[in-house]
Motif scaffolding. Structure first.
Motif, PDB file in Angstrom:
ATOM      1  N   TYR B  62      76.393 -30.995   0.085  1.00  0.00           N
ATOM      2  CA  TYR B  62      76.165 -30.451   1.288  1.00  0.00           C
ATOM      3  C   TYR B  62      76.448 -28.875   1.578  1.00  0.00           C
ATOM      4  O   TYR B  62      77.311 -28.400   0.802  1.00  0.00           O
ATOM      5  N   PRO B  63      75.419 -28.273   2.203  1.00  0.00           N
ATOM      6  CA  PRO B  63      75.800 -26.828   1.933  1.00  0.00           C
ATOM      7  C   PRO B  63      76.965 -26.157   2.405  1.00  0.00           C
ATOM      8  O   PRO B  63      77.277 -26.502   3.461  1.00  0.00           O
ATOM      9  N   ASP B  65      77.759 -23.200   3.666  1.00  0.00           N
ATOM     10  CA  ASP B  65      77.770 -22.535   5.241  1.00  0.00           C
ATOM     11  C   ASP B  65      77.641 -23.704   6.223  1.00  0.00           C
ATOM     12  O   ASP B  65      77.666 -23.128   7.275  1.00  0.00           O
ATOM     13  N   GLN B  66      77.475 -24.955   5.861  1.00  0.00           N
ATOM     14  CA  GLN B  66      77.056 -25.962   7.095  1.00  0.00           C
ATOM     15  C   GLN B  66      78.373 -26.813   7.081  1.00  0.00           C
ATOM     16  O   GLN B  66      78.411 -27.875   7.733  1.00  0.00           O
ATOM     17  N   LEU B  67      79.485 -26.340   6.357  1.00  0.00           N
ATOM     18  CA  LEU B  67      80.557 -27.444   6.221  1.00  0.00           C
ATOM     19  C   LEU B  67      81.369 -27.589   7.538  1.00  0.00           C
ATOM     20  O   LEU B  67      81.952 -28.770   7.659  1.00  0.00           O
ATOM     21  N   TRP B  68      81.164 -26.834   8.522  1.00  0.00           N
ATOM     22  CA  TRP B  68      81.547 -27.001   9.801  1.00  0.00           C
ATOM     23  C   TRP B  68      81.249 -28.602  10.503  1.00  0.00           C
ATOM     24  O   TRP B  68      81.949 -29.000  11.119  1.00  0.00           O
ATOM     25  N   ARG B  69      80.036 -28.795  10.122  1.00  0.00           N
ATOM     26  CA  ARG B  69      79.328 -30.012  10.388  1.00  0.00           C
ATOM     27  C   ARG B  69      80.117 -31.418   9.810  1.00  0.00           C
ATOM     28  O   ARG B  69      80.640 -32.183  10.490  1.00  0.00           O
ATOM     29  N   VAL B 160      75.316 -34.651  14.348  1.00  0.00           N
ATOM     30  CA  VAL B 160      75.654 -33.301  13.879  1.00  0.00           C
ATOM     31  C   VAL B 160      75.378 -32.891  12.434  1.00  0.00           C
ATOM     32  O   VAL B 160      74.863 -32.071  11.819  1.00  0.00           O
ATOM     33  N   LEU B 161      75.412 -34.089  11.647  1.00  0.00           N
ATOM     34  CA  LEU B 161      75.281 -33.958  10.103  1.00  0.00           C
ATOM     35  C   LEU B 161      73.958 -33.920   9.712  1.00  0.00           C
ATOM     36  O   LEU B 161      73.650 -33.333   8.695  1.00  0.00           O
ATOM     37  N   SER B 162      72.881 -34.420  10.530  1.00  0.00           N
ATOM     38  CA  SER B 162      71.869 -34.655   9.876  1.00  0.00           C
ATOM     39  C   SER B 162      70.869 -33.212   9.781  1.00  0.00           C
ATOM     40  O   SER B 162      70.107 -33.183   8.882  1.00  0.00           O
ATOM     41  N   VAL B 168      70.994 -34.336   1.387  1.00  0.00           N
ATOM     42  CA  VAL B 168      72.371 -33.470   0.953  1.00  0.00           C
ATOM     43  C   VAL B 168      73.474 -34.231   1.376  1.00  0.00           C
ATOM     44  O   VAL B 168      74.593 -33.609   1.066  1.00  0.00           O
ATOM     45  N   TRP B 169      73.457 -35.251   2.025  1.00  0.00           N
ATOM     46  CA  TRP B 169      74.741 -36.093   2.339  1.00  0.00           C
ATOM     47  C   TRP B 169      75.413 -36.580   1.199  1.00  0.00           C
ATOM     48  O   TRP B 169      74.507 -37.082   0.329  1.00  0.00           O
TER      49      TRP B 169
END
Lengths: 397, 377
Positions: B62-63, B65-69, B160-162, B168-169
């Motif tokens: 999972y990227p 910079d998107q970890l807040w998701r 939120v995750l998609s 990438v999940w």
């Protein structure tokens, strides 16, 4: 059922006929919809495959496989005698699938026997009067049941079997069990050519009386049969036994002789046996606890020891209760062998994947594999049902 | 005091010669194994490999910079878990103390392994879960409202995750989300199959039975793999993500098991209930939805919760369709030559996490069983 009949008699005949007709309509509609769905699915898959130039046919089974498997025997012919020989790339796709089935069955059958024995021991252990033994067995069952089987398989393979000493430094147990990372070698049996008819006959007598000793009842009869077995065995040994023990001998890259288990098979078997034993243990424990407490008390009041009670009174009854649950366990265990693909064990599912990749024939392959697993499930439940009918049919209740 | 101990020892370890022999074998073996294991954990093991790869283990690729998701999903999951707990378990002082200690250990470990901010975020997520637990238990909300809230939570996590893409999940997050989604998906399908198997319409009965029996006799891995294969064949133009295809495979497989659990529940409903409803001229629909199902489902709730454990354990099989779940992430880390000597550290960690989650699910199912049994008597 009764309400239905009562309903029927209260409605007038004309409406009743309408009701029956509408029921038939519903039936027909459901059958048509489901059949249409299945046919559409089949046609759509077939068409999609046809677009790739693949037509539905089982002819590919006869083609040369052109890939090799690390293990697996296939039926073949030597002269006019049917024999089993190791799979090689020149065999057909069908023989590849048979070799995969052979490997699956090899693991499944050994696991069924071993997990029944260990599972029963652990199940009894969970009810032991010894606090340590009781809690150790409980811990084992909980640890196994609360973690995925796949991680257990992968763990046994990568963290245990592949960490065994290399073949050149194989650990040797009692001179007959070789353990190394290229496999586990057990003593095997070999047929000696020189043995005469008399020694074969004596061996047959020994086996027959041993079987009779287990099957027949009565302490005196058993004692006589046991004596026959032992004297027949001694006699064969004196005039030259037809079966010799073949002990494995370590070599640089593995071992010679004996009965070899590949590392993949060892890991898969270990994982499935440990896993299924935990489930069998729970089945056995549940059955023992389900028996009336009076059984224990009655036999205690007759002065029987705990182990005597367990062996002669509790376990025979438990055996009857657990059979249906054991059948379910055996079926899941057989299905679980398909996880061997994670460590490269060539089981039926793994071989199906390879054959499908090589030929593009997924549709035919999955039909064959599904029917095989269905047949295995049916065979297992039929066998257990037959045993169940024998032990529960007469005399029981 | 000594006499009590001695009596306990005598009764539990040395009651009979056989017991004594067993104890004399087991105690030294256990002591030696325990010492060796403790020594390995405290002295020899190199736990920094876990800290260094915690991100991969938990979220796969999972990227960053998107970890807040992912963090949002963790918080939502904790809140959902707390709310679900609130329905049956009273937030007593002892339970709270246990939660506080466990939370402190988890948050502290994470803070030490990957950083203070991650530890803080974990603390916030767990606190949210506890708040939801207390809130639900004390608010006397209708169960239906809580259940709709849980469903909304699942949808929110998916939404939120998609955006970065389903492919990438990964890691533990994938295993957990897959388990929850499949558990929910199987429920309606399984109930319909169970009703079909009990139906008065013969064709429906035969078809449902055939479906259930077929699914129950083939391996899960075959079903998942095959659904994954045929979806692109059926819909060549649309590319359905592997994750959704895999979920469909899991749902189709486990629905057969749910159907069998529900059927056992249906059989547990007293015949008189159905006869009474029929004599009131209720339609089959009303009869099933208002009378039979609520009672049947109540009986099988513990088995259905136990089934979640099977789905969670089965989720490790997604490697067959190329997804990277928790176990696969661990194997990926071991494939890195730099970590090749850390086999046992990674496996012990994986086992510990699987065992903790599996144990929690088993415990929940046992508690529910006791809770429901108390209510029905």
């Amino acid at each position: 059922m009764t309400t239905e009949i009562a309903e029927y008699h209260t409605i007038p005949p004309a409406r009743r006929r309408l009701l029956i007709a509408s029921r038939w309509l519903v039936q027909a509609a459901i059958v048509i919809v489901v059949a249409a769905l299945v046919i559409w699915l089949g046609l759509a898959v077939r068409e999609a495959l046809a677009r790739k130039g693949i037509h539905f046919s089982f002819g590919y089974l006869g083609n040369i496989a052109n890939f090799s498997l690390s293990e697996g025997l296939v039926p073949s012919r030597e002269g006019s005698w049917p024999v089993l020989e190791p799979f090689s790339p020149s065999h057909s796709n069908l023989q590849a699938l048979l070799a995969g089935l052979w490997n699956s069955l090899k693991v499944a059958l050994s696991a069924i026997v071993l997990c029944t024995i260990f599972g029963t021991l652990v199940g009894i252990g969970r009810l032991s009067t010894n606090w340590l033994v009781r809690n150790l067995c409980f811990g084992l069952v909980e640890a196994v049941r609360n973690t995925p089987l796949l991680i257990q398989i992968v763990f046994w393979y990568f963290a245990v079997v592949l960490r065994f000493p290399p073949a050149s430094a194989a650990s040797n147990w009692f001179g007959s069990l070789l353990v190394s990372r290229s496999g586990v070698y057990l003593p095997g049996l070999v047929i000696s050519e020189s043995a005469g008819f008399a020694s074969w006959a004596l061996l047959a007598i020994a086996v027959a009386s041993a079987v009779a000793c287990i099957v027949l009842r009565g302490p005196r009869r058993r004692l006589i049969l046991l004596a026959v077995t032992i004297s027949a065995l001694i006699a064969t040994a004196l005039i030259g036994s037809p079966l010799g023990l073949d002990l494995p001998v370590a070599t640089r890259f593995g071992a010679r002789g004996g009965f070899a288990l590949s590392p993949e098979m060892t890991a898969l078997l270990l994982a499935i046996v440990v896993n299924s034993s935990a489930y069998v243990a729970e089945i056995v424990r549940g059955a023992i606890e389900a028996l009336p407490k009076g059984q224990w008390e009655a036999s205690a009041s007759l002065g029987l020891s705990r182990s005597h009670t367990l062996r002669d009174i509790i376990l025979p009854q438990v055996f009857r209760i657990v059979l249906p649950s054991l059948a379910n366990r055996y079926i899941s265990l057989t299905k679980d062998t398909s996880l061997g693909i994670a460590i490269g064990f060539p089981d039926l599912f793994n071989v199906y994947g390879t054959v499908s990749n090589q030929t593009g024939r997924n549709l035919e392959g999955v039909v064959i594999v599904m029917l095989t697993y269905l047949a295995l499930s049916w065979i297992i439940s039929a066998c257990v049902n037959a045993v169940n009918a024998r032990v529960n049919g007469r005399g029981a209740r | 005091m000594t006499t009590v101990v001695l009596r306990w020892l005598h009764r539990n370890l040395f009651a009979k010669p056989f017991d004594t022999a067993l104890s004399l074998v087991v105690i030294p073996t256990l002591a030696w194994a325990g010492y060796a294991f403790a020594h390995w954990i405290l002295v020899e093991a190199h736990w920094e490999v876990i800290g260094g790869s915690l991100k991969v283990l938990m979220t796969g690729i999972y990227p960053a910079d998107q970890l807040w998701r992912a963090w949002f999903s963790v918080a939502t999951l904790c809140a959902m878990f707390g709310a679900g707990l609130g329905l049956s378990v009273r937030p007593g002082r002892a339970a709270m103390a246990v939660v506080a200690i466990v939370a402190a250990v988890i948050a502290g470990t994470i803070a030490a392994a990957v950083g203070v901010s991650a530890g803080l975020l974990t603390t916030v997520a767990i606190a949210l879960g506890v708040a939801a637990w207390i809130a639900v238990h004390h608010s006397y909300l209708d169960q239906r409202i809580v259940l709709s809230g849980l469903l909304a939570g699942v949808v929110a996590i998916f939404l939120v995750l998609s955006p970065p893409g389903f492919e990438v999940w990964g890691g533990l997050l994938l295993s957990v989300v897959l388990t929850i989604a499949v558990s929910i998906l199987t429920l309606p399908f399984g109930i319909l199959l169970a009703l079909g198997r009990q139906s008065r319409i013969a064709s429906l009965r035969v078809i449902s039975t055939a479906y259930i029996e077929t699914m129950r006799s083939v391996p899960l891995i075959l079903v998942v793999y095959w659904i994954w294969i045929i979806v692109p064949l059926l819909a060549p133009d649309s590319s359905v993500p592997s994750l959704l295809r895999g979920m469909a495979g899991y749902a189709l497989f486990f629905a057969a098991y749910v159907a069998e659990y529900v059927r056992s529940g249906l059989q547990a409903v007293p015949k008189g209930q159905i006869e009474a409803a029929r004599s009131l001229a209720m339609s089959s629909w009303t009869l099933n939805v208002d009378i039979v199902l609520p009672q049947a489902l109540r009986v099988v709730v513990p088995s259905l919760v136990g089934q979640i454990l099977d789905i969670f354990n089965g989720a490790t099989l997604v490697f067959i369709i190329g997804l990277t779940d928790f176990l696969r992430a661990g194997q990926m880390i071991l494939a890195d030559p730099q970590n090749s000597g850390r086999t046992y550290e990674i496996y012990v960690f994986l086992f510990a996490v699987y065992f903790a989650i599996g144990g929690a699910i088993t415990y929940a199912s046992r508690r529910l069983e006791a809770h429901l049994a108390r209510g029905s008597r």
